[in-house]
Design a protein around this motif. Structure first.
Motif, PDB file in Angstrom:
ATOM      1  N   ILE A 100       1.611   9.035   8.079  1.00  0.00           N
ATOM      2  CA  ILE A 100       2.596   9.623   8.984  1.00  0.00           C
ATOM      3  C   ILE A 100       3.952   9.000   8.693  1.00  0.00           C
ATOM      4  O   ILE A 100       4.037   7.895   8.142  1.00  0.00           O
ATOM      5  N   PRO A 101       5.055   9.672   9.063  1.00  0.00           N
ATOM      6  CA  PRO A 101       6.391   9.140   8.774  1.00  0.00           C
ATOM      7  C   PRO A 101       6.615   7.785   9.452  1.00  0.00           C
ATOM      8  O   PRO A 101       6.147   7.539  10.572  1.00  0.00           O
ATOM      9  N   PHE A 102       7.370   6.928   8.736  1.00  0.00           N
ATOM     10  CA  PHE A 102       7.769   5.639   9.301  1.00  0.00           C
ATOM     11  C   PHE A 102       9.213   5.772   9.755  1.00  0.00           C
ATOM     12  O   PHE A 102      10.123   5.944   8.951  1.00  0.00           O
ATOM     13  N   LEU A 103       9.437   5.699  11.066  1.00  0.00           N
ATOM     14  CA  LEU A 103      10.760   5.897  11.639  1.00  0.00           C
ATOM     15  C   LEU A 103      11.482   4.560  11.754  1.00  0.00           C
ATOM     16  O   LEU A 103      11.047   3.659  12.494  1.00  0.00           O
ATOM     17  N   TYR A 104      12.583   4.407  11.016  1.00  0.00           N
ATOM     18  CA  TYR A 104      13.382   3.190  11.106  1.00  0.00           C
ATOM     19  C   TYR A 104      14.254   3.250  12.369  1.00  0.00           C
ATOM     20  O   TYR A 104      14.760   4.328  12.729  1.00  0.00           O
TER      21      TYR A 104
ATOM     22  N   ASP B 233      12.322  -3.769   4.177  1.00  0.00           N
ATOM     23  CA  ASP B 233      11.148  -3.253   3.482  1.00  0.00           C
ATOM     24  C   ASP B 233      11.159  -1.728   3.532  1.00  0.00           C
ATOM     25  O   ASP B 233      11.759  -1.119   4.425  1.00  0.00           O
ATOM     26  N   VAL B 234      10.477  -1.120   2.572  1.00  0.00           N
ATOM     27  CA  VAL B 234      10.374   0.330   2.559  1.00  0.00           C
ATOM     28  C   VAL B 234       8.898   0.711   2.650  1.00  0.00           C
ATOM     29  O   VAL B 234       8.042   0.148   1.958  1.00  0.00           O
ATOM     30  N   PHE B 235       8.604   1.685   3.550  1.00  0.00           N
ATOM     31  CA  PHE B 235       7.231   2.088   3.801  1.00  0.00           C
ATOM     32  C   PHE B 235       7.040   3.562   3.436  1.00  0.00           C
ATOM     33  O   PHE B 235       8.001   4.302   3.188  1.00  0.00           O
ATOM     34  N   MET B 236       5.797   3.983   3.451  1.00  0.00           N
ATOM     35  CA  MET B 236       5.473   5.376   3.129  1.00  0.00           C
ATOM     36  C   MET B 236       6.171   6.332   4.101  1.00  0.00           C
ATOM     37  O   MET B 236       6.289   6.062   5.289  1.00  0.00           O
TER      38      MET B 236
ATOM     39  N   ASN C  82       6.289  -0.706  -0.319  1.00  0.00           N
ATOM     40  CA  ASN C  82       4.929  -0.302   0.053  1.00  0.00           C
ATOM     41  C   ASN C  82       4.670   1.164  -0.276  1.00  0.00           C
ATOM     42  O   ASN C  82       3.898   1.841   0.408  1.00  0.00           O
ATOM     43  N   LEU C  83       5.319   1.652  -1.329  1.00  0.00           N
ATOM     44  CA  LEU C  83       5.194   3.058  -1.697  1.00  0.00           C
ATOM     45  C   LEU C  83       4.102   3.247  -2.743  1.00  0.00           C
ATOM     46  O   LEU C  83       3.919   2.397  -3.624  1.00  0.00           O
ATOM     47  N   HIS C  84       3.404   4.385  -2.669  1.00  0.00           N
ATOM     48  CA  HIS C  84       2.438   4.724  -3.713  1.00  0.00           C
ATOM     49  C   HIS C  84       2.185   6.223  -3.674  1.00  0.00           C
ATOM     50  O   HIS C  84       2.565   6.929  -2.725  1.00  0.00           O
ATOM     51  N   ASN C  85       1.550   6.693  -4.699  1.00  0.00           N
ATOM     52  CA  ASN C  85       1.382   8.139  -4.895  1.00  0.00           C
ATOM     53  C   ASN C  85       0.098   8.612  -4.208  1.00  0.00           C
ATOM     54  O   ASN C  85      -0.963   8.656  -4.810  1.00  0.00           O
ATOM     55  N   SER C  86       0.217   8.948  -2.928  1.00  0.00           N
ATOM     56  CA  SER C  86      -0.943   9.475  -2.203  1.00  0.00           C
ATOM     57  C   SER C  86      -0.452  10.353  -1.067  1.00  0.00           C
ATOM     58  O   SER C  86       0.700  10.264  -0.636  1.00  0.00           O
ATOM     59  N   SER C  87      -1.342  11.202  -0.573  1.00  0.00           N
ATOM     60  CA  SER C  87      -1.046  12.089   0.565  1.00  0.00           C
ATOM     61  C   SER C  87       0.189  12.936   0.328  1.00  0.00           C
ATOM     62  O   SER C  87       0.938  13.238   1.254  1.00  0.00           O
ATOM     63  N   GLY C  88       0.439  13.271  -0.945  1.00  0.00           N
ATOM     64  CA  GLY C  88       1.583  14.111  -1.262  1.00  0.00           C
ATOM     65  C   GLY C  88       2.914  13.419  -1.083  1.00  0.00           C
ATOM     66  O   GLY C  88       3.959  14.083  -0.943  1.00  0.00           O
ATOM     67  N   PHE C  89       2.934  12.096  -1.103  1.00  0.00           N
ATOM     68  CA  PHE C  89       4.178  11.370  -0.848  1.00  0.00           C
ATOM     69  C   PHE C  89       5.151  11.504  -2.012  1.00  0.00           C
ATOM     70  O   PHE C  89       4.772  11.494  -3.178  1.00  0.00           O
ATOM     71  N   LYS C  90       6.434  11.542  -1.683  1.00  0.00           N
ATOM     72  CA  LYS C  90       7.516  11.425  -2.651  1.00  0.00           C
ATOM     73  C   LYS C  90       8.779  11.051  -1.888  1.00  0.00           C
ATOM     74  O   LYS C  90       8.879  11.236  -0.667  1.00  0.00           O
ATOM     75  N   LEU C  91       9.755  10.481  -2.602  1.00  0.00           N
ATOM     76  CA  LEU C  91      11.079  10.273  -2.019  1.00  0.00           C
ATOM     77  C   LEU C  91      11.857  11.570  -2.190  1.00  0.00           C
ATOM     78  O   LEU C  91      12.117  12.008  -3.315  1.00  0.00           O
ATOM     79  N   PHE C  92      12.241  12.174  -1.077  1.00  0.00           N
ATOM     80  CA  PHE C  92      12.869  13.489  -1.111  1.00  0.00           C
ATOM     81  C   PHE C  92      14.377  13.388  -1.325  1.00  0.00           C
ATOM     82  O   PHE C  92      14.990  12.330  -1.136  1.00  0.00           O
ATOM     83  N   ASN C  93      14.956  14.521  -1.691  1.00  0.00           N
ATOM     84  CA  ASN C  93      16.415  14.581  -1.843  1.00  0.00           C
ATOM     85  C   ASN C  93      17.119  14.182  -0.549  1.00  0.00           C
ATOM     86  O   ASN C  93      18.226  13.649  -0.568  1.00  0.00           O
TER      87      ASN C  93
END
Length: 710
Positions: free
Chosen positions: A7-11, A28-31, A54-65
């Motif tokens: 789920i999104p991590f809200l800063y 720190d940066v989270f998924m 703490n980023l990795h390639n799962s659950s369709g994650f990507k850094l978006f525009n």
């Protein structure tokens, strides 16, 4: 409670929105990170650093525009480093930072393809640093993101337009580059630091060579160029820091190599101050460096495979302050008697200086009156006479550690400005009276002298009592203080300081012991001369070979040369019967040697190439059994190339070729090309085919001598 990675991590943007004057933000940066509108209040923010990733390639994650859309467009520095898991990035990720000057993705496994594509907002702009160090990893190897990267003109279309001051592409998985790609910058005059080390680049072809030369001519303001650790995978290479290239760390271990002899000439730009060509395993026939109005201060050409030593014009060394030529056999170094007025540090480690001494040749005859520090460790030295190099008047630090010295060379006492002398890891048992007196004079003249005798063979006995008493009172400063161990007369170890404090206890019977020893020697010599002579004569060859093997094992142990096998045997299937019937009974059963046969000794399931390479490395010599069908085998040429590499990098192994019923025209070209360094022996496949029995036996005896003797 652990975070839900899906789920999104809200800063907390509301909290951050109150920090309107914040200029440097590290977090720190989270998924699935979400930076909401409150971050737009940070208009003075200049540096954004994601310290823990703490980023990795799962659950369709990507850094978006849209990930960074609420940050200040005036951000100057962005650090997303240390992400050790692959993840996707949309190509417009950095569009919200049009004024970025520093982009650091080092050690984030995003792959070079993605890193180059997100640079499009900076076309035709100026940037200070782009750090793409180790952004690819062997854990990433997919069709869209291969581990082996070939740089194309298309991949470079954004980067080549940027006026970049410092660029780090080290350990980026690059294996090749096409024309008009890697070195085709539109504004090469902007570049001051270019690091491209630890890639598997084929820098030996004419096409690649001319691209590098053209780039060198255009990069007129470049000060640091690192083109090291090429064509080879290393464990823990010694990397430069793109921000502080003078800082070095780690020490490399070689794992594999490729060779391609060539001659190259490099014209060094006048702006270059730091040049590193270390650990290039390409086996250049020769390399020439030419200079004009040079600014070169730091030059490292260590641990390269050269058939002829790199040739420098006099202009290249006028400003030189640091020179590292370690790892290159000094027998091929052809330094003329040139003048290096500013040279202060010289490293010549692992250079086999002992071979020059054995041949009685002069080495390193150049003059460097400003020379302060010399490192000649790891050179198998047991003696060293005064030379032009070691007679420079201003030497303050001399490192002769990890050699075979049994006493301190006498020339050392002529170095009146000497402040530090490292003789650790040698075989020194004590220091003689003359040297002790001269060392004390050096201390008086220089006010101090640090002497390192760690891990030597110090002896506490009646013969060394004067040395022990001097050790206690001298003004020489010893590394490790008085915490040394020594070997007593009974073979036991004792603390040196304890022995010195209790000399009356340990050496009370020294005079009686001396006369007892004299008496024993006189009586024993009467019986010990004539009787052994007859035994020595009758068994002279067996004794010589036995003693030689024992001495060799001791020397190899001190030099950290530990071999598992006496020989690695390369053969094709037709030779298997001969090996079992004739070869092994003599080699292993009769001669007591241990050989490695790939059918017998390599473990099932090991990667074949790695296992063979490791077995060759662990073998004292390599034996090839050549028949007319040898090159039809799958691994013959690979084993020849690997044996050549071990031969030319260590200069210690023998390559022995047994020819069996083969004509000269059928001998592999790889063997013919190194025939001057190979020992040939002719043996038939069947003993019954041997014509001259005497010659047949002499060939076996020759093989035995080659395997026993280095």
């Amino acid at each position: 409670m652990p975070l839900d990675k899906n789920i999104p991590f809200l800063y907390p943007d509301v909290t951050f929105s109150t920090l309107t004057r914040l200029r440097n933000l590290s977090m720190d940066v989270f998924m699935f990170p979400v930076f909401r509108s409150g971050f737009a209040a940070l208009q003075d923010l200049k540096v954004l650093n994601f310290a823990t990733c703490n980023l990795h390639n799962s659950s369709g994650f990507k850094l978006f525009n849209s990930t960074f859309e609420n940050f200040s467009p005036d951000l100057k520095k962005l650090y997303i480093s240390g992400c050790r898991n692959f993840f996707l990035m949309e190509h417009g990720l950095l569009e919200h930072f049009p004024n970025l000057k520093v982009l650091d993705l080092s050690k984030s496994y995003v792959h070079l393809y993605q890193a180059l594509r997100i640079l499009h907002p900076y076309q035709n702009k100026n940037m200070s640093v782009i750090n793409f160090h180790r952004i690819s990893d062997n854990s990433i190897n997919e069709n869209n993101f291969p581990y082996s990267v070939i740089i194309t003109e298309e991949l470079m279309k954004y980067l080549r337009t940027i006026c970049i001051e410092a660029l780090d592409l080290s350990k980026a998985g690059i294996v090749d580059y096409q024309q008009k790609s890697l070195f085709s910058f539109e504004r090469p005059e902007c570049i001051k630091t270019f690091i491209i080390s630890a890639n598997r680049l084929p820098s030996s072809t004419a096409d690649h060579y001319f691209q590098v030369v053209t780039f060198f001519k255009s990069a007129i303001n470049m000060k640091v160029y690192d083109f090291s650790y090429l064509t080879v995978d290393y464990i823990n290479p010694l990397y430069l820091d793109v921000y502080h290239p003078e800082v070095l760390n780690h020490f490399p271990e070689i794992t594999e190599t490729h060779k391609s002899p060539r001659h190259f000439t490099f014209s060094i730009p006048s702006s270059i101050e730091f040049l590193r060509f270390t650990h290039i395993q390409i086996a250049f026939t020769s390399v020439s460096f030419t200079c004009a109005n040079t600014s070169l201060k730091y030059l490292d050409v260590s641990f390269g495979v050269y058939q002829n030593y790199p040739d420098f014009t006099d202009d290249c060394v006028k400003q030189l302050e640091y020179l590292d030529i370690s790892g290159i056999p000094v027998t091929i170094i052809t330094f003329p008697s040139i003048f290096m007025p500013k040279l202060s540090v010289l490293k010549v480690t692992n250079a086999r200086i002992d071979q020059v001494i054995i041949k009685g040749k002069q080495w390193m005859s150049f003059r460097a009156p400003n020379l302060r520090k010399i490192d000649i460790s790891f050179n198998n030295l047991w003696t060293l006479e005064e030379t032009t190099l070691l007679n420079q008047p201003n030497i303050t630090h001399l490192n002769m550690s990890n050699n075979l010295f049994r006493t301190i060379p006498s020339f050392v006492t002529n170095l009146q400005k000497l402040e530090s002398l490292d003789l650790s890891n040698n075989l020194i048992s004590s220091i003689g009276e003359t040297l002790r007196s001269k060392l004390d004079k050096v201390v008086i003249s220089n006010h101090s002298l640090i002497l390192n005798l760690n891990n030597n063979a110090l002896v506490c006995s009646c013969d060394t009592l004067d040395f022990l008493l001097w050790f206690a009172k001298t003004k020489v400063t010893f590394t490790n203080g008085d915490n040394y161990n020594c070997t007593m007369s009974d073979g036991n170890q004792a603390q040196l300081k304890e022995v010195i404090k209790n000399t009356a206890k340990y050496f009370s019977d020294c005079k009686a012991t001396i006369w007892l020893q004299v008496g024993i020697i006189l009586v024993g010599s009467a019986f010990g001369i004539f009787i052994p002579l007859s035994l020595l004569y009758n068994y002279r060859w067996e004794i010589i070979l036995y003693m030689y093997r024992k001495v060799r094992h001791v020397v190899e142990k001190n030099l950290h040369e530990n071999y598992m096998y006496d020989a690695y045997v390369s053969y094709e299937d037709r030779s298997v019967t001969w090996i079992q019937k004739f070869f092994l009974p003599k080699i292993e059963e009769k001669w007591g040697l241990k050989v490695c046969l790939h059918d017998r000794d390599l473990l099932p399931g090991d990667p074949t190439a790695d296992a063979k390479a490791e077995s060759i490395q662990q073998s004292r010599h390599v034996v090839f059994i050549i028949t007319e069908h040898f090159t039809e085998g799958k691994w013959g040429r690979f084993e020849i190339e690997r044996a050549k590499y071990e031969k030319y990098t260590t200069n210690f192994r023998k390559i022995i070729v047994i020819l069996q019923n083969i004509q000269i025209k059928d001998i592999p070209d790889e063997i013919i090309n190194i025939s001057n360094d190979v020992y040939f022996i002719e043996l038939p496949l069947d003993e019954n085919e041997a014509g001259d029995y005497t010659d047949y036996q002499s060939q076996w005896l020759r093989l035995k001598a080659l395997l026993y003797l280095n």
